[in-house]
Structures are given as structure tokens and as C-alpha cells.
Design a protein around this motif. Structure first.
Motif, PDB file in Angstrom:
ATOM      1  N   PRO A   8       5.932  59.016  -4.779  1.00  0.00           N
ATOM      2  CA  PRO A   8       5.920  57.775  -3.538  1.00  0.00           C
ATOM      3  C   PRO A   8       4.973  56.671  -3.642  1.00  0.00           C
ATOM      4  CG  PRO A   8       6.006  59.995  -2.449  1.00  0.00           C
ATOM      5  CD  PRO A   8       5.909  60.105  -4.063  1.00  0.00           C
ATOM      6  N   LEU A   9       3.782  57.034  -4.313  1.00  0.00           N
ATOM      7  CA  LEU A   9       2.516  55.889  -4.421  1.00  0.00           C
ATOM      8  C   LEU A   9       3.151  55.076  -5.391  1.00  0.00           C
ATOM      9  CD1 LEU A   9      -1.147  56.523  -4.411  1.00  0.00           C
ATOM     10  CD2 LEU A   9      -0.082  54.939  -5.936  1.00  0.00           C
ATOM     11  N   LEU A  10       3.580  55.446  -6.901  1.00  0.00           N
ATOM     12  CA  LEU A  10       4.148  54.835  -7.825  1.00  0.00           C
ATOM     13  C   LEU A  10       5.078  53.922  -7.415  1.00  0.00           C
ATOM     14  CD1 LEU A  10       3.861  54.050 -10.787  1.00  0.00           C
ATOM     15  CD2 LEU A  10       5.133  56.043 -11.244  1.00  0.00           C
ATOM     16  N   ARG A  11       6.222  54.284  -6.748  1.00  0.00           N
ATOM     17  CA  ARG A  11       7.286  53.684  -6.480  1.00  0.00           C
ATOM     18  C   ARG A  11       6.916  52.257  -5.374  1.00  0.00           C
ATOM     19  NH1 ARG A  11      10.082  58.571  -5.445  1.00  0.00           N
ATOM     20  NH2 ARG A  11       9.591  58.461  -3.366  1.00  0.00           N
ATOM     21  N   ALA A  12       6.133  52.625  -4.452  1.00  0.00           N
ATOM     22  CA  ALA A  12       5.430  51.421  -3.702  1.00  0.00           C
ATOM     23  C   ALA A  12       4.719  50.504  -4.568  1.00  0.00           C
ATOM     24  CB  ALA A  12       4.639  52.225  -2.674  1.00  0.00           C
ATOM     25  N   TRP A  13       4.007  51.188  -5.438  1.00  0.00           N
ATOM     26  CA  TRP A  13       2.950  50.123  -6.188  1.00  0.00           C
ATOM     27  C   TRP A  13       3.971  49.237  -7.138  1.00  0.00           C
ATOM     28  CZ3 TRP A  13      -0.972  52.356 -10.013  1.00  0.00           C
ATOM     29  CH2 TRP A  13      -2.028  51.383 -10.324  1.00  0.00           C
ATOM     30  N   LEU A  14       5.002  49.678  -7.958  1.00  0.00           N
ATOM     31  CA  LEU A  14       6.004  49.075  -8.626  1.00  0.00           C
ATOM     32  C   LEU A  14       6.726  48.091  -7.872  1.00  0.00           C
ATOM     33  CD1 LEU A  14       7.278  51.764 -11.096  1.00  0.00           C
ATOM     34  CD2 LEU A  14       5.648  50.185 -11.674  1.00  0.00           C
ATOM     35  N   ARG A  15       6.973  48.523  -6.581  1.00  0.00           N
ATOM     36  CA  ARG A  15       7.819  47.361  -5.956  1.00  0.00           C
ATOM     37  C   ARG A  15       6.899  46.151  -5.569  1.00  0.00           C
ATOM     38  NH1 ARG A  15       9.987  51.945  -2.931  1.00  0.00           N
ATOM     39  NH2 ARG A  15       8.053  51.614  -1.421  1.00  0.00           N
ATOM     40  N   ARG A  16       5.588  46.456  -5.473  1.00  0.00           N
ATOM     41  CA  ARG A  16       4.676  45.379  -5.022  1.00  0.00           C
ATOM     42  C   ARG A  16       4.628  44.518  -6.334  1.00  0.00           C
ATOM     43  NH1 ARG A  16      -1.024  46.603  -1.734  1.00  0.00           N
ATOM     44  NH2 ARG A  16      -1.527  47.223  -3.937  1.00  0.00           N
ATOM     45  N   LEU A  17       4.301  45.011  -7.676  1.00  0.00           N
ATOM     46  CA  LEU A  17       4.169  44.526  -8.827  1.00  0.00           C
ATOM     47  C   LEU A  17       5.287  43.458  -8.761  1.00  0.00           C
ATOM     48  CD1 LEU A  17       2.449  47.272 -10.845  1.00  0.00           C
ATOM     49  CD2 LEU A  17       1.433  45.153 -10.173  1.00  0.00           C
ATOM     50  N   HIS A  18       6.380  44.289  -8.914  1.00  0.00           N
ATOM     51  CA  HIS A  18       7.762  43.174  -8.719  1.00  0.00           C
ATOM     52  C   HIS A  18       7.780  42.005  -8.093  1.00  0.00           C
ATOM     53  CE1 HIS A  18      10.012  45.579 -12.027  1.00  0.00           C
ATOM     54  NE2 HIS A  18       9.755  46.832 -11.231  1.00  0.00           N
ATOM     55  N   SER A  19       7.366  42.152  -6.619  1.00  0.00           N
ATOM     56  CA  SER A  19       7.222  41.084  -5.798  1.00  0.00           C
ATOM     57  C   SER A  19       6.296  39.984  -6.214  1.00  0.00           C
ATOM     58  CB  SER A  19       6.950  41.636  -4.518  1.00  0.00           C
ATOM     59  OG  SER A  19       5.402  42.164  -4.414  1.00  0.00           O
ATOM     60  N   LYS A  20       5.467  40.678  -7.133  1.00  0.00           N
ATOM     61  CA  LYS A  20       4.368  39.590  -7.823  1.00  0.00           C
ATOM     62  C   LYS A  20       4.799  38.882  -8.965  1.00  0.00           C
ATOM     63  CE  LYS A  20       0.373  41.337  -5.047  1.00  0.00           C
ATOM     64  NZ  LYS A  20      -0.858  41.863  -5.039  1.00  0.00           N
ATOM     65  N   SER A  21       6.153  39.084  -9.453  1.00  0.00           N
ATOM     66  CA  SER A  21       6.695  38.624 -10.698  1.00  0.00           C
ATOM     67  C   SER A  21       5.940  39.270 -11.684  1.00  0.00           C
ATOM     68  CB  SER A  21       6.567  37.273 -10.701  1.00  0.00           C
ATOM     69  OG  SER A  21       7.164  36.492  -9.486  1.00  0.00           O
ATOM     70  N   VAL A  22       5.694  40.640 -11.694  1.00  0.00           N
ATOM     71  CA  VAL A  22       5.099  41.445 -13.013  1.00  0.00           C
ATOM     72  C   VAL A  22       6.242  41.695 -13.851  1.00  0.00           C
ATOM     73  CG1 VAL A  22       3.856  43.172 -13.973  1.00  0.00           C
ATOM     74  CG2 VAL A  22       2.698  41.840 -11.902  1.00  0.00           C
ATOM     75  N   ALA A  23       6.597  41.326 -14.904  1.00  0.00           N
ATOM     76  CA  ALA A  23       7.434  41.597 -15.744  1.00  0.00           C
ATOM     77  C   ALA A  23       7.374  43.132 -16.412  1.00  0.00           C
ATOM     78  CB  ALA A  23       8.070  40.553 -16.773  1.00  0.00           C
ATOM     79  N   PHE A  24       8.106  44.057 -16.661  1.00  0.00           N
ATOM     80  CA  PHE A  24       8.037  45.361 -17.254  1.00  0.00           C
ATOM     81  C   PHE A  24       9.087  45.124 -18.587  1.00  0.00           C
ATOM     82  CE2 PHE A  24       6.410  46.112 -13.204  1.00  0.00           C
ATOM     83  CZ  PHE A  24       5.234  46.740 -13.359  1.00  0.00           C
ATOM     84  N   LYS A  25       8.526  45.730 -19.709  1.00  0.00           N
ATOM     85  CA  LYS A  25       9.344  45.844 -20.885  1.00  0.00           C
ATOM     86  C   LYS A  25       9.151  47.289 -21.253  1.00  0.00           C
ATOM     87  CE  LYS A  25       9.845  41.252 -21.287  1.00  0.00           C
ATOM     88  NZ  LYS A  25      11.043  40.646 -20.879  1.00  0.00           N
TER      89      LYS A  25
END
Length: 217
Positions: A95-112
């Protein structure tokens, strides 16, 4: 954490990961309840480190309370266990990881994903292998968070050290961070050989005097 700080400063960030998804070791830690930090007094906490002065300077800017507050903003409540360790209320990492990744995506952090770092090309660009293809990626600044060599199946296999050595970066050899010791266990304890010891206290004696006691697993 580094990606979030950079994104908050308005810097475009791309995170390259050799694994097919984020936080494999983070999720692994969740199997044991995800011990985030420890709630003991700051002065004692700092003294647990071999370089308390250096680590204390870091923790003065982001201590255990700040970590719990960071998790709370992500919607994850925490609690202090009987051993003083801090866990998420659900004792799960996902749950913590999912919430963290959602926030990073909202800040336009791109993942490869599935991009393994293998070094640099002649132009100084980063080289990544993804499947059968190789990609060259220019970068103004790079933060490396490559792990040690202790969890190969989770991505930490230490293969990056060869690329660093080839570029002339001086790296210390990998070595175990844990230790082992022999104990003359009683017959009662011998019946539990190979099993984890949960919520136990260990006291070190000097003659009949207790030198130190620690609780844990």
C-alpha cells in the motif's frame, strides 16, 4: 526518495530500473512487516551507528518522526511495536509503495523498467540493455542507487561494479554486512534449529554483569 526531491525542485527525472517493477527489495522487506524505523530517543538512536557524528547530521534533517510524517501524508498510518520498532498499521509494504508511485507519477517522474545499466559509451552517455536492445541515454546528472550483491533475484547482484571499475571509479570489494556466532543452545532450543527467533532479548554478559541487552528478531 531522490527522484521526489529532484521533481519537487522542478528538475525532469527518469528512473531506470533493471527489474520489471519498482521496489522489489522494498516489497521483500514487507514480508517481515516493513520495519520503517525505530522510535527510541534520538541520542540513543544515533549512537547505534559507527559514525554517529556523520549520521546524526543526516538524521537532524530527516529523523524517525519525519519518516512517519512522510508515510502519513501518503495515507499510511504507523505504530510503535513492543520492541520500539515502527511499522505501517497494515504491516504491509505494497500500500505504501503504490501510494508513493502514484505521487511520483503525478510529479511527472518517468519510469523505465527492465533497463539494466551496463556502463557508458565513448560520448559519456549511459548505456542500458533492455531485452535484446541497447539504449544510450544522455544525462546532465545521474544518481546511482544500485544496491549491493546480496539479493540477485531482486536486482541486487553487484554486476554494476565492473562498469564502475572500467571507468576508473575506485570501489570497495563487496563483503558480508551480517555476522554469525556459535552458541551452546539448550536441548529445548535445539529443537527449533533453523527457525527464526521472534521477539527475543539477547543479553551479553561480562562475568555476571550484563554489558548490554537488545531486543529483536
Amino acid at each position: 526518495m531522490a527522484a521526489e526531491q529532484l521533481a519537487d525542485a522542478g528538475i525532469p527525472v527518469s528512473v531506470y530500473d533493471a527489474m520489471p517493477a519498482a521496489g522489489r527489495k522494498f516489497l521483500r522487506a514487507g514480508i517481515g512487516g516493513l520495519n520503517l524505523t525505530h522510535a527510541e530517543p534520538y541520542a540513543r538512536f544515533v549512537e547505534r551507528y559507527s559514525a554517529p557524528g556523520t549520521v546524526g547530521a543526516w538524521l537532524s534533517g530527516f529523523n524517525a518522526d519525519a519518516l512517519r510524517a512522510w508515510a502519513a501524508v501518503l495515507g499510511i498510518e504507523t505504530f510503535v511495536g513492543s520492541s520500539g520498532r515502527v511499522f505501517p498499521a497494515e504491516k504491509k509494504a505494497a500500500p505504501l509503495l503504490r501510494a508513493w508511485l502514484r505521487r511520483l507519477h503525478s510529479k511527472s517522474v518517468a519510469f523505465k523498467w527492465r533497463h539494466r545499466f551496463v556502463g557508458w559509451n565513448a560520448a559519456g552517455d549511459l548505456r542500458f540493455i533492455c531485452g535484446a536492445d541497447e539504449h544510450a541515454v544522455p544525462s546532465q546528472a545521474t544518481v546511482f542507487a544500485l544496491g549491493g550483491a546480496s539479493w540477485a533475484r531482486l536486482g541486487s547482484d553487484g554486476r554494476w561494479a565492473a562498469a564502475f571499475a572500467g571507468r576508473g571509479v575506485d570501489c570497495s570489494a563487496f563483503r558480508p554486512a551480517n555476522c554469525g556466532f556459535n552458541v551452546d543452545w539448550s536441548p529445548v532450543m535445539q529443537r527449533h534449529a533453523g527457525a527464526p527467533l521472534k521477539s527475543v532479548g539477547l543479553t551479553v554478559l561480562d562475568g555476571q554483569r550484563a554489558v548490554t541487552t537488545r531486543k529483536g528478531e
